[in-house]
Scaffold this motif. Sequence first.
Motif, mmCIF file in Angstrom:
data_model
loop_
_atom_site.group_PDB
_atom_site.id
_atom_site.type_symbol
_atom_site.label_atom_id
_atom_site.label_comp_id
_atom_site.label_asym_id
_atom_site.label_seq_id
_atom_site.Cartn_x
_atom_site.Cartn_y
_atom_site.Cartn_z
ATOM 1 N N ASN A 52 -34.311 -56.974 15.190
ATOM 2 C CA ASN A 52 -35.878 -56.440 15.160
ATOM 3 C C ASN A 52 -35.939 -55.457 15.426
ATOM 4 O O ASN A 52 -36.815 -54.511 14.605
ATOM 5 N N ALA A 53 -35.201 -54.623 16.357
ATOM 6 C CA ALA A 53 -35.384 -53.175 16.573
ATOM 7 C C ALA A 53 -34.853 -52.273 15.439
ATOM 8 O O ALA A 53 -35.322 -51.311 14.966
ATOM 9 N N ALA A 54 -33.668 -52.654 15.051
ATOM 10 C CA ALA A 54 -33.090 -51.820 13.669
ATOM 11 C C ALA A 54 -33.920 -52.288 12.409
ATOM 12 O O ALA A 54 -33.942 -51.299 11.572
ATOM 13 N N THR A 55 -34.768 -53.322 12.373
ATOM 14 C CA THR A 55 -35.274 -53.802 11.013
ATOM 15 C C THR A 55 -36.760 -53.633 11.014
ATOM 16 O O THR A 55 -37.568 -53.955 10.136
ATOM 17 N N GLY A 90 -44.765 -52.638 16.523
ATOM 18 C CA GLY A 90 -44.881 -53.849 17.404
ATOM 19 C C GLY A 90 -43.332 -54.623 17.233
ATOM 20 O O GLY A 90 -42.633 -54.915 18.403
ATOM 21 N N ARG A 91 -42.792 -54.693 16.074
ATOM 22 C CA ARG A 91 -41.374 -55.371 15.922
ATOM 23 C C ARG A 91 -40.320 -54.494 16.717
ATOM 24 O O ARG A 91 -39.618 -55.168 17.171
ATOM 25 N N THR A 92 -40.541 -53.244 16.481
ATOM 26 C CA THR A 92 -39.525 -52.359 16.905
ATOM 27 C C THR A 92 -39.211 -52.320 18.468
ATOM 28 O O THR A 92 -38.198 -52.587 19.170
ATOM 29 N N VAL A 93 -40.483 -52.178 18.990
ATOM 30 C CA VAL A 93 -40.634 -52.235 20.501
ATOM 31 C C VAL A 93 -40.331 -53.507 21.079
ATOM 32 O O VAL A 93 -39.531 -53.456 22.227
ATOM 33 N N LEU A 94 -41.061 -54.635 20.670
ATOM 34 C CA LEU A 94 -40.843 -55.802 21.028
ATOM 35 C C LEU A 94 -38.986 -56.255 20.905
ATOM 36 O O LEU A 94 -38.498 -56.909 21.863
ATOM 37 N N GLY A 95 -38.546 -55.822 19.726
ATOM 38 C CA GLY A 95 -37.082 -56.131 19.701
ATOM 39 C C GLY A 95 -36.078 -55.277 20.604
ATOM 40 O O GLY A 95 -35.318 -55.829 21.315
ATOM 41 N N ALA A 96 -36.520 -54.179 21.049
ATOM 42 C CA ALA A 96 -35.787 -53.456 21.922
ATOM 43 C C ALA A 96 -36.190 -53.880 23.311
ATOM 44 O O ALA A 96 -34.982 -54.079 24.164
ATOM 45 N N LEU A 97 -37.342 -54.491 23.641
ATOM 46 C CA LEU A 97 -37.694 -55.106 24.927
ATOM 47 C C LEU A 97 -36.731 -56.364 25.051
ATOM 48 O O LEU A 97 -36.394 -56.957 26.152
ATOM 49 N N ASP A 98 -36.721 -57.307 24.006
ATOM 50 C CA ASP A 98 -36.005 -58.502 23.808
ATOM 51 C C ASP A 98 -34.316 -58.078 24.317
ATOM 52 O O ASP A 98 -33.646 -58.773 24.879
ATOM 53 N N ALA A 99 -33.916 -56.929 23.664
ATOM 54 C CA ALA A 99 -32.533 -56.806 23.878
ATOM 55 C C ALA A 99 -32.274 -56.203 25.377
ATOM 56 O O ALA A 99 -31.210 -56.484 26.003
ATOM 57 N N ALA A 100 -33.286 -55.389 25.874
ATOM 58 C CA ALA A 100 -33.059 -54.746 27.177
ATOM 59 C C ALA A 100 -33.157 -56.087 28.311
ATOM 60 O O ALA A 100 -32.530 -56.017 29.310
#
Length: 126
Positions: A52-55, A90-100
Amino acid sequence: MKKLVGLLLLLSVSFFLASQTVMAQSYTMYGERMEKNYPTMAGEKLMNGIVNAATGWVELPKTVILTSQRDGAPYGLTVGFLTGLVHTVGRTVLGALDAATFFIPTPPVVYPHYIWQDFDKETTYR
């Protein structure tokens, strides 16, 4: 007296560990009771976050296209563009948060979980 204290200590530890096991089994993912083990679930959350962070940038054209089809081209190129920017962030930030935070078992916030799932539906958040 020492045997009694030792026995009580052993029982206390047993009850503490038993409650932790029950709580670990009650975590949910994707709205369903978790039937998998925790490492698999953490790996899925990590993968979901990275993807999600990448796409996340794909949200911009997706939202412009969907809004244009639904409400017309002028509306899609203005409001759809601004909405797409919000969804991209939203998708990028929440994806990075999920990864972290992949080690914390939580359900995904973004729906659809990946950008290519239900491409004809606008992105929503829990």
